[in-house]
Design a protein around this motif. Sequence first.
Motif, PDB file in Angstrom:
ATOM      1  N   TYR A  71      -0.052  -3.785  -6.963  1.00  0.00           N
ATOM      2  CA  TYR A  71       0.905  -3.877  -8.063  1.00  0.00           C
ATOM      3  C   TYR A  71       0.241  -3.819  -9.427  1.00  0.00           C
ATOM      4  N   ALA A  72      -1.020  -4.195  -9.493  1.00  0.00           N
ATOM      5  CA  ALA A  72      -1.759  -4.027 -10.745  1.00  0.00           C
ATOM      6  C   ALA A  72      -1.920  -2.543 -11.057  1.00  0.00           C
ATOM      7  N   LYS A  73      -2.235  -1.751 -10.030  1.00  0.00           N
ATOM      8  CA  LYS A  73      -2.367  -0.301 -10.220  1.00  0.00           C
ATOM      9  C   LYS A  73      -1.014   0.346 -10.503  1.00  0.00           C
ATOM     10  N   ILE A  74       0.030  -0.133  -9.804  1.00  0.00           N
ATOM     11  CA  ILE A  74       1.379   0.393 -10.046  1.00  0.00           C
ATOM     12  C   ILE A  74       1.817   0.098 -11.475  1.00  0.00           C
ATOM     13  N   LEU A  75       1.550  -1.111 -11.945  1.00  0.00           N
ATOM     14  CA  LEU A  75       1.907  -1.492 -13.310  1.00  0.00           C
ATOM     15  C   LEU A  75       1.167  -0.638 -14.324  1.00  0.00           C
ATOM     16  N   VAL A 101       0.813   4.184  -2.898  1.00  0.00           N
ATOM     17  CA  VAL A 101       0.620   5.622  -2.663  1.00  0.00           C
ATOM     18  C   VAL A 101       1.817   6.412  -3.186  1.00  0.00           C
ATOM     19  N   SER A 102       3.035   5.900  -2.965  1.00  0.00           N
ATOM     20  CA  SER A 102       4.247   6.595  -3.391  1.00  0.00           C
ATOM     21  C   SER A 102       4.319   6.771  -4.905  1.00  0.00           C
ATOM     22  N   ILE A 103       3.900   5.751  -5.656  1.00  0.00           N
ATOM     23  CA  ILE A 103       4.042   5.783  -7.119  1.00  0.00           C
ATOM     24  C   ILE A 103       2.795   6.322  -7.814  1.00  0.00           C
ATOM     25  N   CYS A 104       1.628   5.937  -7.322  1.00  0.00           N
ATOM     26  CA  CYS A 104       0.383   6.329  -7.984  1.00  0.00           C
ATOM     27  C   CYS A 104      -0.159   7.672  -7.509  1.00  0.00           C
ATOM     28  N   LYS A 105       0.196   8.094  -6.291  1.00  0.00           N
ATOM     29  CA  LYS A 105      -0.272   9.377  -5.756  1.00  0.00           C
ATOM     30  C   LYS A 105       0.882  10.112  -5.093  1.00  0.00           C
ATOM     31  N   PRO A 106       1.940  10.405  -5.855  1.00  0.00           N
ATOM     32  CA  PRO A 106       3.151  10.989  -5.249  1.00  0.00           C
ATOM     33  C   PRO A 106       2.929  12.347  -4.589  1.00  0.00           C
ATOM     34  N   LEU A 107       2.056  13.165  -5.165  1.00  0.00           N
ATOM     35  CA  LEU A 107       1.815  14.497  -4.614  1.00  0.00           C
ATOM     36  C   LEU A 107       1.048  14.454  -3.295  1.00  0.00           C
ATOM     37  N   LEU A 108       0.328  13.375  -3.079  1.00  0.00           N
ATOM     38  CA  LEU A 108      -0.461  13.241  -1.845  1.00  0.00           C
ATOM     39  C   LEU A 108       0.199  12.316  -0.832  1.00  0.00           C
ATOM     40  N   TYR A 109       1.422  11.847  -1.159  1.00  0.00           N
ATOM     41  CA  TYR A 109       2.058  10.826  -0.325  1.00  0.00           C
ATOM     42  C   TYR A 109       2.185  11.271   1.134  1.00  0.00           C
ATOM     43  N   HIS A 110       2.747  12.451   1.366  1.00  0.00           N
ATOM     44  CA  HIS A 110       2.969  12.906   2.743  1.00  0.00           C
ATOM     45  C   HIS A 110       1.656  13.268   3.439  1.00  0.00           C
ATOM     46  N   THR A 111       0.632  13.559   2.662  1.00  0.00           N
ATOM     47  CA  THR A 111      -0.679  13.831   3.246  1.00  0.00           C
ATOM     48  C   THR A 111      -1.354  12.537   3.694  1.00  0.00           C
ATOM     49  N   ILE A 112      -1.159  11.491   2.899  1.00  0.00           N
ATOM     50  CA  ILE A 112      -1.781  10.194   3.214  1.00  0.00           C
ATOM     51  C   ILE A 112      -0.962   9.419   4.244  1.00  0.00           C
ATOM     52  N   MET A 113       0.341   9.294   4.004  1.00  0.00           N
ATOM     53  CA  MET A 113       1.203   8.496   4.887  1.00  0.00           C
ATOM     54  C   MET A 113       1.767   9.368   6.008  1.00  0.00           C
ATOM     55  N   THR A 114       0.865   9.873   6.839  1.00  0.00           N
ATOM     56  CA  THR A 114       1.257  10.674   7.997  1.00  0.00           C
ATOM     57  C   THR A 114       1.803   9.757   9.093  1.00  0.00           C
ATOM     58  N   PRO A 115       2.547  10.307  10.070  1.00  0.00           N
ATOM     59  CA  PRO A 115       3.027   9.466  11.185  1.00  0.00           C
ATOM     60  C   PRO A 115       1.904   8.714  11.881  1.00  0.00           C
ATOM     61  N   GLY A 116       0.758   9.368  12.031  1.00  0.00           N
ATOM     62  CA  GLY A 116      -0.379   8.705  12.664  1.00  0.00           C
ATOM     63  C   GLY A 116      -0.889   7.539  11.838  1.00  0.00           C
ATOM     64  N   ARG A 117      -0.942   7.712  10.507  1.00  0.00           N
ATOM     65  CA  ARG A 117      -1.391   6.638   9.621  1.00  0.00           C
ATOM     66  C   ARG A 117      -0.404   5.468   9.643  1.00  0.00           C
ATOM     67  N   TYR A 157       0.835  -1.211   0.000  1.00  0.00           N
ATOM     68  CA  TYR A 157       0.000   0.000   0.000  1.00  0.00           C
ATOM     69  C   TYR A 157       0.864   1.254   0.000  1.00  0.00           C
ATOM     70  N   ASP A 158       1.936   1.227   0.772  1.00  0.00           N
ATOM     71  CA  ASP A 158       2.870   2.352   0.818  1.00  0.00           C
ATOM     72  C   ASP A 158       3.480   2.617  -0.555  1.00  0.00           C
ATOM     73  N   ARG A 159       3.881   1.544  -1.250  1.00  0.00           N
ATOM     74  CA  ARG A 159       4.459   1.684  -2.601  1.00  0.00           C
ATOM     75  C   ARG A 159       3.408   2.199  -3.585  1.00  0.00           C
ATOM     76  N   LEU A 208      -4.295 -10.459  -1.770  1.00  0.00           N
ATOM     77  CA  LEU A 208      -5.136  -9.719  -2.721  1.00  0.00           C
ATOM     78  C   LEU A 208      -4.764  -8.245  -2.731  1.00  0.00           C
ATOM     79  N   THR A 209      -4.480  -7.680  -1.554  1.00  0.00           N
ATOM     80  CA  THR A 209      -4.057  -6.284  -1.457  1.00  0.00           C
ATOM     81  C   THR A 209      -2.759  -6.041  -2.214  1.00  0.00           C
ATOM     82  N   VAL A 210      -1.795  -6.946  -2.060  1.00  0.00           N
ATOM     83  CA  VAL A 210      -0.516  -6.820  -2.759  1.00  0.00           C
ATOM     84  C   VAL A 210      -0.720  -6.892  -4.268  1.00  0.00           C
TER      85      VAL A 210
END
Length: 314
Positions: free
Chosen positions: A215-219, A122-138, A118-120, A209-211
């Motif tokens: 990776y389907a979305k990343i691809l 967000v990093s690749i598919c939503k790079p501009l929102l990465y720090h907004t989504i992957m906050t320390p709390g998240r 999931y982290d990968r 299934l999550t993985v």
Amino acid sequence: MNHSSLDVTIIFTSYGSFRPLNYFFLILALIFYLLSVFSNVFLMLVIYVESSLHKPMYIFLFNFAVNGLIGSSTVWPKIMENLLADTHTMSFLACLVQIFWGYFYVTSAYTTLSVMAYDRYVSICKPLLYHTIMTPGRVKALLTAANIIPLFSIAILVYLTSRLPMCKYTINKLFCDNLTLVKLSCVKSVLVNLYGISTATILIGFPCLTVLLSYAKILNVCLKASKDAQKKALSTCSPHLITFINFSLASLFTVIYNRYSAFLPGEVNILLTVDTILIPPLLHPVIYGIRTQEIRKCFLKTVRKSERLFRMTF
């Protein structure tokens, strides 16, 4: 717990009686076990010491390394003890403890791998929102869920198994697993079997299934990106993907092993167990160390610091 089960002693019958060969397997297991502990501890140390690695991806990897230590330490010390001993036994309670930590290792590994996927994503598919989504709390919430859900789920499974009365006491394996222990019971428990299948579906099926979906979305994103972007995505995702495939193959191999171990000689059982339990915790930190550029740089930096410190000391 059923009080009659407290005094039960489980006997392992798969250990070979050919003592010189047992010593060979003991040395082999000890070498691989020590390498596994060293590689995971060193990876954890590098991530902890280097502030540049204090990112969600490496925090999850730190947790994965801790999980690898749990997996290898749950089974191998007892196997090595039995390889040296004349009698190969374990108390019923100790068997339950081994099942608990062994199953926690497998299920927590899958939940952690799904969080890393999931982290990968967000990093690749939503790079501009990465720090907004992957906050320390998240990140804390994901790490907590990846460990607490398997912890309580496996605790319930082990508790249900502990309530079963035992009528048989021999296992043709090197270590305890829940299915084998259930088969030793005097009764057939539909509840334990159904709960075990449900737990496996939720804690292994859903993470897989999550993985795959991540990776389907990343691809899909990579196919539309430039070659440089594709190369960067591949370099960041390949360690995780290789680890996931390796762990899934090892888990599949374990399932096959559990079904057919009763028909295999003790020496073959030992070799197969090395492949299914000891290799993944050893291989995974090596994969990340080789395939991840940031870890390689920090690894070399840590080694140089250690060399300088050693020279100053002596």
